[in-house]
Design a protein around this motif. Sequence first.
Motif, PDB file in Angstrom:
ATOM      1  N   ILE A 182       0.882  -1.176   0.000  1.00 39.54           N
ATOM      2  CA  ILE A 182       0.000   0.000   0.000  1.00 39.54           C
ATOM      3  C   ILE A 182       0.909   1.213   0.000  1.00 39.54           C
ATOM      4  CG2 ILE A 182      -1.904   1.220   1.123  1.00 39.54           C
ATOM      5  CD1 ILE A 182      -2.521  -1.379   2.648  1.00 39.54           C
ATOM      6  N   ALA A 183       1.181   1.745  -1.164  1.00 39.44           N
ATOM      7  CA  ALA A 183       2.152   2.832  -1.276  1.00 39.44           C
ATOM      8  C   ALA A 183       1.534   4.198  -1.035  1.00 39.44           C
ATOM      9  CB  ALA A 183       2.807   2.811  -2.651  1.00 39.44           C
ATOM     10  N   PHE A 184       0.221   4.297  -1.279  1.00 37.65           N
ATOM     11  CA  PHE A 184      -0.477   5.575  -1.155  1.00 37.65           C
ATOM     12  C   PHE A 184      -1.963   5.276  -1.054  1.00 37.65           C
ATOM     13  CE2 PHE A 184       1.252   4.733  -5.387  1.00 37.65           C
ATOM     14  CZ  PHE A 184       0.113   4.287  -6.030  1.00 37.65           C
ATOM     15  N   VAL A 185      -2.736   6.245  -0.597  1.00 35.78           N
ATOM     16  CA  VAL A 185      -4.180   6.045  -0.449  1.00 35.78           C
ATOM     17  C   VAL A 185      -4.974   6.965  -1.367  1.00 35.78           C
ATOM     18  CG1 VAL A 185      -4.063   5.132   1.900  1.00 35.78           C
ATOM     19  CG2 VAL A 185      -4.204   7.620   1.551  1.00 35.78           C
ATOM     20  N   ASP A 186      -4.294   7.634  -2.283  1.00 34.26           N
ATOM     21  CA  ASP A 186      -4.942   8.504  -3.256  1.00 34.26           C
ATOM     22  C   ASP A 186      -5.422   7.654  -4.425  1.00 34.26           C
ATOM     23  OD1 ASP A 186      -5.484  10.272  -5.428  1.00 34.26           O
ATOM     24  OD2 ASP A 186      -4.182  11.794  -4.519  1.00 34.26           O
ATOM     25  N   GLU A 187      -6.731   7.553  -4.581  1.00 32.34           N
ATOM     26  CA  GLU A 187      -7.291   6.675  -5.607  1.00 32.34           C
ATOM     27  C   GLU A 187      -6.988   7.171  -7.014  1.00 32.34           C
ATOM     28  OE1 GLU A 187      -9.444   3.366  -7.154  1.00 32.34           O
ATOM     29  OE2 GLU A 187      -8.276   3.807  -5.352  1.00 32.34           O
ATOM     30  N   ARG A 188      -6.820   8.448  -7.191  1.00 31.37           N
ATOM     31  CA  ARG A 188      -6.481   8.960  -8.528  1.00 31.37           C
ATOM     32  C   ARG A 188      -5.113   8.451  -8.970  1.00 31.37           C
ATOM     33  NH1 ARG A 188      -6.911  15.179  -7.343  1.00 31.37           N
ATOM     34  NH2 ARG A 188      -5.785  14.335  -5.542  1.00 31.37           N
ATOM     35  N   ILE A 189      -4.169   8.419  -8.055  1.00 28.79           N
ATOM     36  CA  ILE A 189      -2.842   7.903  -8.382  1.00 28.79           C
ATOM     37  C   ILE A 189      -2.923   6.403  -8.641  1.00 28.79           C
ATOM     38  CG2 ILE A 189      -0.494   7.552  -7.532  1.00 28.79           C
ATOM     39  CD1 ILE A 189      -0.777  10.092  -5.908  1.00 28.79           C
ATOM     40  N   ASP A 197       1.839  15.441   3.435  1.00 29.06           N
ATOM     41  CA  ASP A 197       0.467  15.102   3.792  1.00 29.06           C
ATOM     42  C   ASP A 197       0.059  13.754   3.203  1.00 29.06           C
ATOM     43  OD1 ASP A 197       0.537  16.094   1.192  1.00 29.06           O
ATOM     44  OD2 ASP A 197      -1.435  17.035   1.326  1.00 29.06           O
ATOM     45  N   GLN A 198       0.597  13.408   2.029  1.00 32.50           N
ATOM     46  CA  GLN A 198       0.286  12.108   1.446  1.00 32.50           C
ATOM     47  C   GLN A 198       0.885  10.980   2.276  1.00 32.50           C
ATOM     48  OE1 GLN A 198       1.985  13.272  -2.393  1.00 32.50           O
ATOM     49  NE2 GLN A 198       0.074  12.638  -3.376  1.00 32.50           N
ATOM     50  N   LEU A 199       2.134  11.140   2.686  1.00 35.83           N
ATOM     51  CA  LEU A 199       2.784  10.118   3.500  1.00 35.83           C
ATOM     52  C   LEU A 199       2.073   9.965   4.837  1.00 35.83           C
ATOM     53  CD1 LEU A 199       6.549  10.982   2.852  1.00 35.83           C
ATOM     54  CD2 LEU A 199       5.144   9.271   1.697  1.00 35.83           C
ATOM     55  N   SER A 200       1.702  11.078   5.439  1.00 34.36           N
ATOM     56  CA  SER A 200       1.032  11.033   6.734  1.00 34.36           C
ATOM     57  C   SER A 200      -0.316  10.323   6.640  1.00 34.36           C
ATOM     58  CB  SER A 200       0.836  12.454   7.266  1.00 34.36           C
ATOM     59  OG  SER A 200       0.154  12.439   8.511  1.00 34.36           O
ATOM     60  N   ALA A 201      -1.090  10.640   5.619  1.00 28.20           N
ATOM     61  CA  ALA A 201      -2.401  10.006   5.460  1.00 28.20           C
ATOM     62  C   ALA A 201      -2.260   8.502   5.255  1.00 28.20           C
ATOM     63  CB  ALA A 201      -3.142  10.637   4.278  1.00 28.20           C
ATOM     64  N   THR A 202      -1.247   8.091   4.487  1.00 28.71           N
ATOM     65  CA  THR A 202      -1.057   6.664   4.210  1.00 28.71           C
ATOM     66  C   THR A 202      -0.655   5.917   5.472  1.00 28.71           C
ATOM     67  OG1 THR A 202      -0.413   7.178   1.935  1.00 28.71           O
ATOM     68  CG2 THR A 202       0.172   5.004   2.774  1.00 28.71           C
ATOM     69  N   VAL A 203       0.327   6.437   6.218  1.00 26.63           N
ATOM     70  CA  VAL A 203       0.773   5.763   7.444  1.00 26.63           C
ATOM     71  C   VAL A 203      -0.351   5.703   8.468  1.00 26.63           C
ATOM     72  CG1 VAL A 203       2.392   5.844   9.372  1.00 26.63           C
ATOM     73  CG2 VAL A 203       3.200   6.328   7.057  1.00 26.63           C
ATOM     74  N   ARG A 204      -1.106   6.786   8.585  1.00 18.65           N
ATOM     75  CA  ARG A 204      -2.211   6.807   9.558  1.00 18.65           C
ATOM     76  C   ARG A 204      -3.228   5.709   9.260  1.00 18.65           C
ATOM     77  NH1 ARG A 204      -6.913   9.103   8.780  1.00 18.65           N
ATOM     78  NH2 ARG A 204      -6.111  10.451   7.125  1.00 18.65           N
ATOM     79  N   ARG A 205      -3.587   5.549   7.997  1.00 16.02           N
ATOM     80  CA  ARG A 205      -4.594   4.542   7.659  1.00 16.02           C
ATOM     81  C   ARG A 205      -4.033   3.123   7.762  1.00 16.02           C
ATOM     82  NH1 ARG A 205      -7.953   6.332   2.464  1.00 16.02           N
ATOM     83  NH2 ARG A 205      -9.042   4.420   3.043  1.00 16.02           N
ATOM     84  N   ILE A 206      -2.758   2.966   7.498  1.00 18.05           N
ATOM     85  CA  ILE A 206      -2.132   1.652   7.685  1.00 18.05           C
ATOM     86  C   ILE A 206      -2.163   1.269   9.162  1.00 18.05           C
ATOM     87  CG2 ILE A 206       0.076   0.427   7.613  1.00 18.05           C
ATOM     88  CD1 ILE A 206       0.689   2.012   5.032  1.00 18.05           C
ATOM     89  N   ALA A 207      -1.843   2.212  10.023  1.00 18.19           N
ATOM     90  CA  ALA A 207      -1.875   1.949  11.463  1.00 18.19           C
ATOM     91  C   ALA A 207      -3.282   1.579  11.917  1.00 18.19           C
ATOM     92  CB  ALA A 207      -1.371   3.173  12.230  1.00 18.19           C
ATOM     93  N   SER A 208      -4.279   2.273  11.390  1.00 19.47           N
ATOM     94  CA  SER A 208      -5.664   1.993  11.764  1.00 19.47           C
ATOM     95  C   SER A 208      -6.091   0.596  11.334  1.00 19.47           C
ATOM     96  CB  SER A 208      -6.598   3.034  11.143  1.00 19.47           C
ATOM     97  OG  SER A 208      -6.316   4.326  11.634  1.00 19.47           O
TER      98      SER A 208
END
Length: 317
Positions: free
Chosen positions: A168-175, A219-230
């Motif tokens: 899971i490299a990123f959580v941006d669906e457009r990317i 902000d992209q890195l932070s959002a990804t790590v936060r959701r991985i932790a969750s």
Amino acid sequence: MGWDALSLVDAADDRPLIERRAVVRGGFYEMQARTVIERVAEAAGVAQGWGVSPYRGCVHACLGCGARAGHRRLGLEAGRDFDERIVVRPNAVARLRAELERWGGQELAVGVGGDCYQVAEERYRLMPGVIGALAEVGVPFTVYTKSALVLRDAALLAGAGARVAVSIAFVDERIRRAVEPGAPTAQARLELVSALVEAGVECRVRMAPVLPLLSDAADQLSATVRRIASAGARGVEAVVLRLPPGTREWYVGWLGRAHPQLVARYEELYDRAGLPSPVYEGRITGQIAQLCRVYGMGCGVPEVGRGEPRAAQLALV
């Protein structure tokens, strides 16, 4: 026919290897493997030095996949052929059992030549045999996948003490739609992580590949790590995009069409081997490590078994 005679026949036939040895069945290219425990290229960005891949090529069609060059050795192209012409090794389990008899015991990566739980696995069901063979001899292994089909074998994996690494490299669906068009959504993979943890399977997340100038903003890195932790992952392994031959041409070709203004910067960031600048890579992995500490997760390459393998690096297929 002995192996020497077979080599002479192959040498006299100038057709691509895939056409000489494959049987096309149901849209898949079946090729008998001569060996299945093989060296893992540094460009793959995985911790293990040796791996097993029941399938070559991958319908997830990730532009930055470091395994693309393997298709060239079969006489195929590293671009669209890698995405669409999936090579199956029907004898992978039998060969693995034979090679494990002389294996040194260090950890193996499973699925680095193509996702081992992609659509082909629904038909061929090679993974239960692979897991069983590795479990019987006690060889540690990590399965690399993006697919929820891995849950079918969750009990086997938990019983074998295996580790599963979900990318899971990123959580941006457009990317994701642009660079991983055939892969499950980030949300689906986050749910997969939660399901694996609930099933008792040790699960890590590979933030791989982080894409320079596209998915590396704070902000992209932070959002990804936060959701991985969750999702309940035990740890994160951050890997910045590699661009080895085969992958480089395919990815940079897309970059030139979609983001032409970034091509020159990529040329500055990457060396001739396709590895990113150590300074840039250190900055990104350092940011991710700090975020992991904030969210209470481990970060970095997991410890793997050591020792020299007794199996030789043999055939391409």
